[in-house]
Structures are given as C-alpha cells and as structure tokens.
Design a protein around this motif. Structure first.
Motif, PDB file in Angstrom:
ATOM      1  N   LYS A  16      47.054   1.010  29.724  1.00 42.67           N
ATOM      2  CA  LYS A  16      46.365   2.500  29.910  1.00 42.67           C
ATOM      3  C   LYS A  16      45.525   2.172  30.957  1.00 42.67           C
ATOM      4  O   LYS A  16      44.810   1.039  31.106  1.00 42.67           O
ATOM      5  CB  LYS A  16      45.535   2.617  28.643  1.00 42.67           C
ATOM      6  N   SER A  17      45.356   3.574  31.804  1.00 40.69           N
ATOM      7  CA  SER A  17      44.423   3.318  32.630  1.00 40.69           C
ATOM      8  C   SER A  17      42.801   3.278  32.200  1.00 40.69           C
ATOM      9  O   SER A  17      42.784   3.893  31.144  1.00 40.69           O
ATOM     10  CB  SER A  17      44.450   4.429  33.745  1.00 40.69           C
ATOM     11  N   LYS A  33      40.591   5.414  33.204  1.00 46.61           N
ATOM     12  CA  LYS A  33      40.096   6.688  33.256  1.00 46.61           C
ATOM     13  C   LYS A  33      40.868   7.288  31.871  1.00 46.61           C
ATOM     14  O   LYS A  33      40.138   8.163  31.251  1.00 46.61           O
ATOM     15  CB  LYS A  33      40.616   7.482  34.470  1.00 46.61           C
ATOM     16  N   LEU A  34      41.917   6.738  31.553  1.00 45.38           N
ATOM     17  CA  LEU A  34      42.550   7.414  30.247  1.00 45.38           C
ATOM     18  C   LEU A  34      41.704   6.906  28.979  1.00 45.38           C
ATOM     19  O   LEU A  34      41.744   7.607  27.938  1.00 45.38           O
ATOM     20  CB  LEU A  34      44.092   7.093  30.161  1.00 45.38           C
ATOM     21  N   LEU A  81      38.665   8.956  28.666  1.00 44.04           N
ATOM     22  CA  LEU A  81      39.292  10.322  28.156  1.00 44.04           C
ATOM     23  C   LEU A  81      39.298  10.246  26.732  1.00 44.04           C
ATOM     24  O   LEU A  81      38.940  11.257  25.955  1.00 44.04           O
ATOM     25  CB  LEU A  81      40.476  10.869  28.985  1.00 44.04           C
ATOM     26  N   GLN A 112      38.900  16.597  31.981  1.00 42.41           N
ATOM     27  CA  GLN A 112      39.972  16.330  32.867  1.00 42.41           C
ATOM     28  C   GLN A 112      39.200  16.083  34.273  1.00 42.41           C
ATOM     29  O   GLN A 112      39.679  15.111  34.979  1.00 42.41           O
ATOM     30  CB  GLN A 112      41.056  17.430  32.847  1.00 42.41           C
ATOM     31  N   THR A 161      37.076  12.637  34.357  1.00 42.33           N
ATOM     32  CA  THR A 161      37.705  11.253  34.118  1.00 42.33           C
ATOM     33  C   THR A 161      38.958  11.448  35.418  1.00 42.33           C
ATOM     34  O   THR A 161      39.638  10.352  35.626  1.00 42.33           O
ATOM     35  CB  THR A 161      38.471  11.364  32.921  1.00 42.33           C
ATOM     36  N   CYS A 203      41.745  12.615  34.922  1.00 41.65           N
ATOM     37  CA  CYS A 203      43.085  12.570  34.329  1.00 41.65           C
ATOM     38  C   CYS A 203      43.866  14.025  34.145  1.00 41.65           C
ATOM     39  O   CYS A 203      42.976  15.069  33.964  1.00 41.65           O
ATOM     40  CB  CYS A 203      43.003  12.024  32.778  1.00 41.65           C
ATOM     41  N   SER A 204      45.134  14.015  34.461  1.00 42.45           N
ATOM     42  CA  SER A 204      45.751  15.515  34.544  1.00 42.45           C
ATOM     43  C   SER A 204      47.072  15.230  34.286  1.00 42.45           C
ATOM     44  O   SER A 204      47.600  13.934  34.146  1.00 42.45           O
ATOM     45  CB  SER A 204      45.524  16.151  35.640  1.00 42.45           C
ATOM     46  N   ASP A 221      49.092  12.035  32.361  1.00 38.99           N
ATOM     47  CA  ASP A 221      48.212  11.323  31.932  1.00 38.99           C
ATOM     48  C   ASP A 221      47.886  11.675  30.355  1.00 38.99           C
ATOM     49  O   ASP A 221      47.670  10.986  29.685  1.00 38.99           O
ATOM     50  CB  ASP A 221      46.824  11.439  32.623  1.00 38.99           C
ATOM     51  N   LEU A 222      48.007  12.906  30.136  1.00 42.65           N
ATOM     52  CA  LEU A 222      47.454  13.548  28.897  1.00 42.65           C
ATOM     53  C   LEU A 222      48.561  13.395  27.716  1.00 42.65           C
ATOM     54  O   LEU A 222      48.286  13.633  26.674  1.00 42.65           O
ATOM     55  CB  LEU A 222      46.978  15.122  28.988  1.00 42.65           C
TER      56      LEU A 222
END
Lengths: 329, 329
Positions: free
Chosen positions: B197-198, B200-201, B204, B230, B233, B235-236, B239-240
């Motif tokens: 996982k990143s 940023k994720l 989130l 979104q 972080t 994330c988009s 990512d979601l």
C-alpha cells in the motif's frame, strides 16, 4: 531430549499401523494448520478402526467450525502421542507439563523444530503440515471426504496466506486441485479466514492508524497499540496479531514497527524488515531476537522512551547496512 | 452488432494460425488479467513468427513490470484485432472509437460479455482470461518461459484474489502448479499485487475509517470518501478501488456501503451485500444497478441526503427479505 529419531513417511505409516490408541496434540494459539492436520489425521485414524482423541491446549476459535466435529475421548494412559505442527514442546502451552516429554511422534514442517519428540517426521519443504498429512492419508489409502478435504485445505490455505507466500510449491497447488474434488467451499473458508474482521478490531485499527509515524525518509513506519486502546475496544491476544501486517505492507518501508503495551511502562515491539535491514540484529541489540525478517523485543519505560530505543537501534542497523539517510524526522 | 460468432478453442487456433498481424487490446483501468492475457498472447504470437502489438487504453501501472517487456509497433491498418478480457466495447475506454466496432475476436471469461466482437471465444467457467490463454498457448505448442509464466500467473492470481474466490476450480490450481515449473517468483508478485500500500492510501484509509457508521443493528456499515480527503491525500481513481472491501469484511455486516464524492453534490455509492440482501435490487430503486452481491449508483445531493437515500433503500430491502430489525441508529 532433543535427539529425535528421524522418521520417513514409510516409518510413519508403520508407526500408525502398529498402534491402536492415539492422542493427537495441536499447538497453543491454534491455527488452521495445526487444527486441520490434527483433525484430518484423527478422521483418518478413525477410518482405520483406531481410537483417537484430538487435544488442543486452548479453546478452539469458532471460525474453525468448518471441519471440527466432536473428537472422541480415550484413555490417555494407553495412547501413543502424536504432535502435529508443534515445533517445540513449549508450544504445547497448558499441555506441556502433561505431554512435553511424552510425544512419541511429531509430524511437522518447521525447519526450526527442536527435536523434542521421540521420533520426528519432518518435511521442511512442505508449505504446511497439512501437506504432509495429505500425503500420509493418501499413502494409508484413506477414503477422502468433504470434512477431511476441508480440514486439509484450511491448513494449507492459512499457512500459505492463501497460496501467497514463498513456501508454496507446485505440489501445494496440485494438492489443492485434488481437494477441489470434494465440496470444500474454499471461497467460504477463505472469506472466514482472511476477509472477516470484527467491528471492534476495525475500531482498533482506526485508532492504531492514528498513531502512525514515519521516520528516516519514510523507510521506517511505527504504529502503537496502547493499553487504553485495548481496553476501549475489548481487543486482546490473538485479535491483535494481524496488526503487525499494517506497517510491513507500506510501499518503501524497510522497517515496520508495531508497539503493543503489555503493562504499566511495559511494551512488546514487533519488527518486520526488508533487506538490507535485519530485524533479528536490531532486536538483539535491545535484548530480543527472532528471524531475519521478523523479530521482537520486550522493553520497559514510557512509550516515548521505548520508541526512542527502537529508533536508535534501527538507525544503527540502517547505518551499518547503508540503507539510506537516517536523519530523524 | 452484439451477435458474435461463437468460437471454440479450435476455431481460435485456426484464426491465430491464419493471420499474421495482430493488434491485441486490453480494457481500460487495466488489471492483471487483461494485461497478463494480452502480453502472454503477444509473446506466444511472436514465437509463432507473427507480428503483434499490445495496446492498452491507459498508462500501465508500474507494478505490472514483472512481465511487461516492450511491445512491437505494427501497422494497425493491416492487423486483425483481438480483445482480451474485454466484456464490452465501452471498456475499451479511449480506444473505443478507433476499435469498438473493429474487434475481430474477443477472448473472455465474463459471462456478461455483450458480444460486441465479430467472434467470441468465451469460457465463463475460467477463473481468469489468463486460464484460457494458458490453454490456448499449450494447444499452440508455445514454449513457455519465465516471462509468459509470470504474465499468466499474475492474471490468474489477481482475478481470483490469490485463489480465494468461488471462481477458482481444480483446473485453476493445476495451471498454477504447471506455472511453478518456471521462475515466476509468485511470492514477489503476490506481495506487490496484494500486500503493498502507498503511504498516501494508508493515510486515506485512516480518514475513511473515521467516517465509519453502523446502522440497523450493525447489519449495515457505511464509509465515505470525500473530495477533501482525495485532495488532501492525492489519492484518486484506481487508488480508491480497494476501499470498498473494508465495509464488506466486517463480521455480521450484510450491506457494506462506500460513498465516494465525485463532484459538488455528486456521489457514487458502491454497495456490497450478503444474502438475503440484494445489492442490485437496492441500487435499482435508486436508479443504479449491478450484480446480486455488488452494485453501484450515482446520486446527487449533500452527503447527508445521499446517505439517507441509500439507508432508506437498504431498509426497504431488509424489510422485504426479513433480514432483521431496521430501527435506524
């Protein structure tokens, strides 16, 4: 003791044919592999007309209900004792005193087995003890059924992270394919084993994620589980096991640290590392130990003191291994 | 169109032997199966002395680097077009206009395939299109190598949740066993595909868990991903995707709802249900649709209004199916 006779599968077959009453022991903190192996062996022995009893040192978690039928109870004095997936007699937990020095045969796939049993049938190339039991039951010409297949599948699936880990071989997949001949409902088993979380655990996870801190250019991630969080959510013991995976799955992290409060000013740190870092070396400098990629250490002090000790040890290992910048953040 | 000729594996082999220049199309939001199938087929065609080019409608995520070598570029005008794992021409995304009505052969395992291609080789019992490509390459007597094996393993592993889901059969495991004859580094592939996982994720995820709310005696769990989260972080898009799994893995939850903000007063709700609830029925009452266990709907209004609409629809389905108390909480 620690000088078991080495058994091959043929020796094991002879041993099983020879005796009539069996106690089968699983390890404490029972998992899918020890239970799957224990019960599959039990069903096999019953088919051969033997008497057998499975004894687990702890209450069996209800999620293993897919293959656990009632076990018979036998006169333990007359029985030979087989331990399955038990690498060390200390892992017998509450059963160690009664059985620790009485194990006639241990069937195990852990290379780290300390050879406490009188005889040891070890296959360190097997992904799970259930792989070995599968082959043993085949060799004994046991007629497989849904229950036996579910038990073996559960053990193999759980010990391999559902066929994810490096211990998996072609043989593992061939056995799984053969078990699909029965109504194993693998998707249901895997949902329960891998994709089911309690609400309280999810609440704890949220709290734990709030503690996430990153150090050394994000190469180290650290999360904490305080006593207060455990009390508030009612999570403890095995509930907490999966949380160590959070810090090791973050992209770029070489050292994932999970700190669990175990008492007043008492903490247990679990460390997961990737090369070049060495979890065992890091924990050893603090008085702990373990494996190259997974190790642990108990530490006393305040949470901040404990964090600081661990970060120092990681920093030292990063410098020794040239793993990158260690400017504290 | 929507009236493809049905192709068997024999027809597919004839087709492949007959032509010399191939464009291979994958679907948009490319996943392991469409890419694994596309590239494995590409390597196979090259071995047969054919010209081929893989075209993906989007930039290929770097995590698929395990098997993606450079593709050749060919004159698209002269080529026959094969789409792999593409159930609907709309899934070609940016390529739909150029190729939507020009697909000569679609190789796919989705029962929902809308038959847009001139010919369709469909095997709805295959766990992944890569299972079909494996059999096709075997039938074409292609010499397997590490790269082909990695591509096929990646597709099978990712489309089955690493052998977790109900689409897995004995054949799936037998193919996996055969692919282990090559140096596929399955543990590395699975780590990248499932356990990375990143940062940023993870950030989130923490924010999203903070939005968790439970309704109807905890039978419904709802989480929200706002535009603000979104943005904060970064994330988009893809990512979601994994976040919808949070709400469906909580013990006892029959309806897991993930609400994603897509614009001002615009939301997309993803619903995952377990029997007796029916995600498709619930979403249909709101103007959306999908499958029995997984469906979605776009809704406008404030977040609170959107939540309220969804809860009403779930409540209705719970009452219709006698799924338990629906006292709002």
């Amino acid at each position: 003791m620690e000088n078991s006779i080495n058994f091959t599968i043929k020796d094991t077959i002879k041993f099983i044919k020879k005796h009539n009453n069996y106690v089968i022991l699983t390890h404490a903190s029972p998992d899918g592999d020890t239970l799957g192996a224990g019960y599959a062996l039990y069903y096999g022995l019953k088919q051969l007309g033997k008497s057998a009893e499975v004894i687990c040192p702890e209450v069996i978690p209800s999620k293993y209900g897919y293959f656990l039928c009632e076990t018979d109870h036998i006169n333990r004095k007359d029985a030979v004792v087989i331990a399955v997936d038990v690498a060390d007699k200390r892992l017998l937990g509450a059963l160690e005193q009664e059985f620790g020095n009485e194990v006639d045969l241990c069937i195990d796939h852990h290379i780290s087995n300390v050879r406490y049993a009188k005889a040891l049938y070890l296959d360190a190339d097997a992904s799970a003890t259930c792989e070995m039991i599968y082959e043993l039951l085949c060799a004994l010409k046991i007629k497989f059924n849904d229950t036996i297949a579910k038990a073996l599948y559960t053990g193999i699936s759980t010990d391999t992270g559902c066929f994810k880990y490096s211990c998996v071989t072609a043989k593992t997949h061939i056995i799984a394919a053969n078990l699909y001949a029965y109504n194993i409902e693998a998707d249901v088993i895997n949902k329960v084993m891998f994709d089911t979380k309690s609400k309280k655990l999810l609440t704890l996870e949220r709290m734990v994620l709030d503690t996430a801190e990153y150090h050394f250019d994000d190469k180290c991630m650290m999360i904490s589980i305080t006593a207060d969080m455990q009390n508030k959510t009612g999570c403890s013991g095995t509930d907490l096991e999966g949380l160590v995976n959070i810090s090791r799955s973050v992209e770029g992290v070489l050292a994932g640290v999970t700190i669990k409060q175990t008492g007043d000013n008492a903490y247990k740190a679990s460390l997961r590392t990737y090369a070049p870092l060495n979890a065992s070396h890091i924990c050893q400098t603090l008085g702990g130990g373990g494996h190259k990629n997974a190790a642990g250490v108990s530490l006393s002090g305040s949470l901040e003191e404990v964090k600081s000790k661990i970060l120092s040890a990681i920093k030292q290992n990063m410098e020794e291994t040239n793993a990158g910048s260690t400017t504290a953040q």
